[in-house]
Write a protein that holds these residues in place. Structure first.
Motif, PDB file in Angstrom:
ATOM      1  N   GLY A 281       0.002   4.342  -8.877  1.00  0.00           N
ATOM      2  CA  GLY A 281       0.386   3.315  -8.464  1.00  0.00           C
ATOM      3  C   GLY A 281       1.295   3.258  -6.951  1.00  0.00           C
ATOM      4  O   GLY A 281       0.883   2.596  -5.828  1.00  0.00           O
TER       5      GLY A 281
ATOM      6  N   ARG B 215      -1.081   3.633  -3.503  1.00  0.00           N
ATOM      7  CA  ARG B 215      -2.349   2.641  -4.265  1.00  0.00           C
ATOM      8  C   ARG B 215      -1.481   1.348  -3.527  1.00  0.00           C
ATOM      9  O   ARG B 215      -1.866  -0.008  -3.333  1.00  0.00           O
ATOM     10  N   THR B 216       0.243   1.041  -3.290  1.00  0.00           N
ATOM     11  CA  THR B 216       0.712  -0.167  -2.741  1.00  0.00           C
ATOM     12  C   THR B 216       0.578   0.836  -0.914  1.00  0.00           C
ATOM     13  O   THR B 216       0.989   1.543  -0.807  1.00  0.00           O
TER      14      THR B 216
ATOM     15  N   ALA C 180       6.057   0.014 -15.550  1.00  0.00           N
ATOM     16  CA  ALA C 180       4.783  -0.085 -14.745  1.00  0.00           C
ATOM     17  C   ALA C 180       3.309   0.477 -15.291  1.00  0.00           C
ATOM     18  O   ALA C 180       2.532  -0.460 -14.300  1.00  0.00           O
TER      19      ALA C 180
ATOM     20  N   PHE D 190       0.671  -2.806 -13.313  1.00  0.00           N
ATOM     21  CA  PHE D 190      -0.059  -2.253 -12.733  1.00  0.00           C
ATOM     22  C   PHE D 190      -1.746  -2.493 -12.810  1.00  0.00           C
ATOM     23  O   PHE D 190      -2.360  -3.483 -12.286  1.00  0.00           O
ATOM     24  N   SER D 191      -2.070  -2.679 -14.831  1.00  0.00           N
ATOM     25  CA  SER D 191      -3.623  -2.942 -14.765  1.00  0.00           C
ATOM     26  C   SER D 191      -3.118  -4.510 -15.343  1.00  0.00           C
ATOM     27  O   SER D 191      -4.217  -5.055 -14.808  1.00  0.00           O
TER      28      SER D 191
ATOM     29  N   GLY E 154      -3.761  -5.607 -11.698  1.00  0.00           N
ATOM     30  CA  GLY E 154      -5.282  -5.518 -11.015  1.00  0.00           C
ATOM     31  C   GLY E 154      -5.755  -5.892 -11.691  1.00  0.00           C
ATOM     32  O   GLY E 154      -7.282  -5.859 -11.605  1.00  0.00           O
TER      33      GLY E 154
ATOM     34  N   SER F  77       3.285 -10.007  -5.661  1.00  0.00           N
ATOM     35  CA  SER F  77       2.884  -9.352  -5.764  1.00  0.00           C
ATOM     36  C   SER F  77       3.302  -7.789  -5.462  1.00  0.00           C
ATOM     37  O   SER F  77       3.696  -6.766  -6.096  1.00  0.00           O
TER      38      SER F  77
ATOM     39  N   GLU G 212       5.095  -4.800  -8.233  1.00  0.00           N
ATOM     40  CA  GLU G 212       4.307  -3.725  -8.415  1.00  0.00           C
ATOM     41  C   GLU G 212       5.687  -2.690  -8.454  1.00  0.00           C
ATOM     42  O   GLU G 212       6.159  -1.908  -8.911  1.00  0.00           O
TER      43      GLU G 212
ATOM     44  N   SER H  84       8.335  -3.151 -11.034  1.00  0.00           N
ATOM     45  CA  SER H  84       7.943  -1.937 -12.282  1.00  0.00           C
ATOM     46  C   SER H  84       8.419  -0.322 -11.512  1.00  0.00           C
ATOM     47  O   SER H  84       8.594   0.348 -12.694  1.00  0.00           O
ATOM     48  N   GLY H  85       7.651   0.068 -10.465  1.00  0.00           N
ATOM     49  CA  GLY H  85       7.817   1.143 -10.067  1.00  0.00           C
ATOM     50  C   GLY H  85       9.252   2.121 -10.155  1.00  0.00           C
ATOM     51  O   GLY H  85       9.502   3.207  -9.793  1.00  0.00           O
TER      52      GLY H  85
ATOM     53  N   TYR I 279       6.594   7.820  -7.597  1.00  0.00           N
ATOM     54  CA  TYR I 279       6.429   6.654  -7.475  1.00  0.00           C
ATOM     55  C   TYR I 279       6.292   7.154  -5.961  1.00  0.00           C
ATOM     56  O   TYR I 279       5.570   6.490  -4.841  1.00  0.00           O
TER      57      TYR I 279
END
Length: 388
Positions: free
Chosen positions: A74, A77-78, A132, A136-137, A140, A151, A155, A158-159, A249
């Motif tokens: 995650g 991808r951020t 997370a 994330f699921s 996405g 968004s 994200e 949660s991280g 993270y």
């Protein structure tokens, strides 16, 4: 040897069933994590599989490993631009928001289940943070289109909200087991979680990202190296008293934004590792629970879950975001609704069992039931939320 082959057979069958079930999930709009959890429960002692699995320490170990991999992926991808946009509101939710959500939920649990104040606060702390893997699921998934700030806030929240949830959970466990203890040691724990995890994650990720650009390895080795370094950072932060979840993270964030050409090979492999981690984690947690024990608390736990979803989380979101960050009411509504609970509360619910807290089994079943309701109601509804 036959026992080993039986284990391999069971694990491979459950993995294949979980992957194939995603096709059905996409068609009927069911959250994927709920599918994985359901397959684990069906394979368990109350399901058609009849498998008995009650090793909480193994589940605790697998849970930490899987969550670390999910957070690493995650973070990679951020985008840094996204991180800057959502950092301040996300940190507000990850700290004050968790406290408010946990406190309100704890008071509700105390009233519904006739618990002591500390027991109520403990269950509130366990289910107080968003997950997370679930967030994330969901973000996405197909059909979910959000503006960048909303968004990013979800994200990053949660991280980064695990340290606060862990701090509160350990604090209330300590106070329950040792009533004479004060809050001073707990505050030190909280400072260490953030104060150690944050610099280790940023510095470790930055150093490795620069090293990665200079390496010349076989293509397939880069994803493995990233995984190894990420887990080193995770374990190192934990051993020093910091938050490994926060550190890994942030390390992923630094690696993913390094501009390395090797990311082209790293990200697809880590996508698969993150999926494997989610499937394995929720299968194990599904096997761990005994569904017939949850029937006795079904109605009160449902009221607790609804109170968390419709009262505690929205109040926390409004208090943390509306006065300072000028989100619209529609955006606040979505952020409130995507307070998804998932693997983290169930993993945290293992803490009281390992510590030997009285009524720990009840707390575990309550947390598991809250997660089920959250995935059933919130995640499914999010897929149909209008774009914005």
């Amino acid at each position: 040897m036959s026992n080993i082959n039986l284990i391999f057979l069971i694990v491979s069958v459950l993995l294949c069933l979980s992957i194939l079930a995603t096709i059905i999930s996409a068609r009927v709009g069911m959250p994927l994590l709920l599918v994985f959890l359901g397959i684990g429960m069906l394979a368990g002692e109350d399901g058609i599989g009849g498998l008995s699995f009650q090793d909480f320490e193994v589940a605790y170990l697998i849970g930490h490993l899987a969550l670390a991999i999910i957070l690493l992926d995650g973070g990679m991808r951020t985008r840094m631009k996204t991180f800057r946009v959502g950092l301040k509101p996300a940190l507000s939710l990850a700290t004050l928001g968790v406290v408010v959500t946990s406190g309100l939920t704890g008071l509700l649990a105390m009233l519904i289940f006739d618990l002591s104040l500390l027991q109520g606060m403990l269950i509130g702390a366990i289910v107080g943070s968003t997950d997370a893997a679930a967030v994330f699921s969901m973000l996405g998934g197909k059909g979910v289109h959000l503006n960048e700030r909303v968004s990013a806030t979800l994200e990053i929240e949660s991280g980064t909200n695990d340290p606060m949830a862990i701090f509160l959970t350990i604090t209330f466990i300590t106070l329950l087991m040792n009533p004479g203890d004060d809050w001073y040691s707990s505050l030190i724990l909280f400072a260490e979680q953030f104060g150690i995890g944050l610099p280790i994650g940023i510095l470790g990720g930055w150093l490795f990202a620069h090293t990665l650009k200079r390496l010349d390895l076989a293509t397939g080795l880069y994803p493995l190296l990233v995984t190894g370094v990420g887990l080193c950072i995770f374990a190192g932060a934990n051993m020093l008293g910091g938050s490994g979840f926060l550190a890994i993270y942030l390390a992923g964030l630094m690696i993913g934004n390094s501009g390395s050409r090797h990311l082209l090979h790293i990200l697809p492999v880590h996508d698969g590792l993150a999926w494997l981690s989610q499937i394995g984690l929720f299968l194990i947690l599904g096997l761990l629970v005994t569904p017939h024990e949850m029937l006795a608390i079904a109605w009160p736990a449902t009221f607790l879950a609804l109170g968390l979803i419709f009262v505690a989380r929205p109040i926390a979101v409004v208090l943390c975001l509306k006065p300072f960050f000028h989100f619209s009411w529609r955006e606040l509504g979505f952020i409130s609704w995507v307070g998804l609970r998932g693997a983290v509360p169930i993993v945290l619910a293992i803490f009281p069992i390992i510590a030997g807290v009285e009524s720990a089994g009840l707390l575990f079943n309550m947390a598991f039931y809250v997660v089920l309701i959250s995935l059933l109601i919130q995640a499914a509804a999010c897929l149909g939320w209008p774009s914005g």
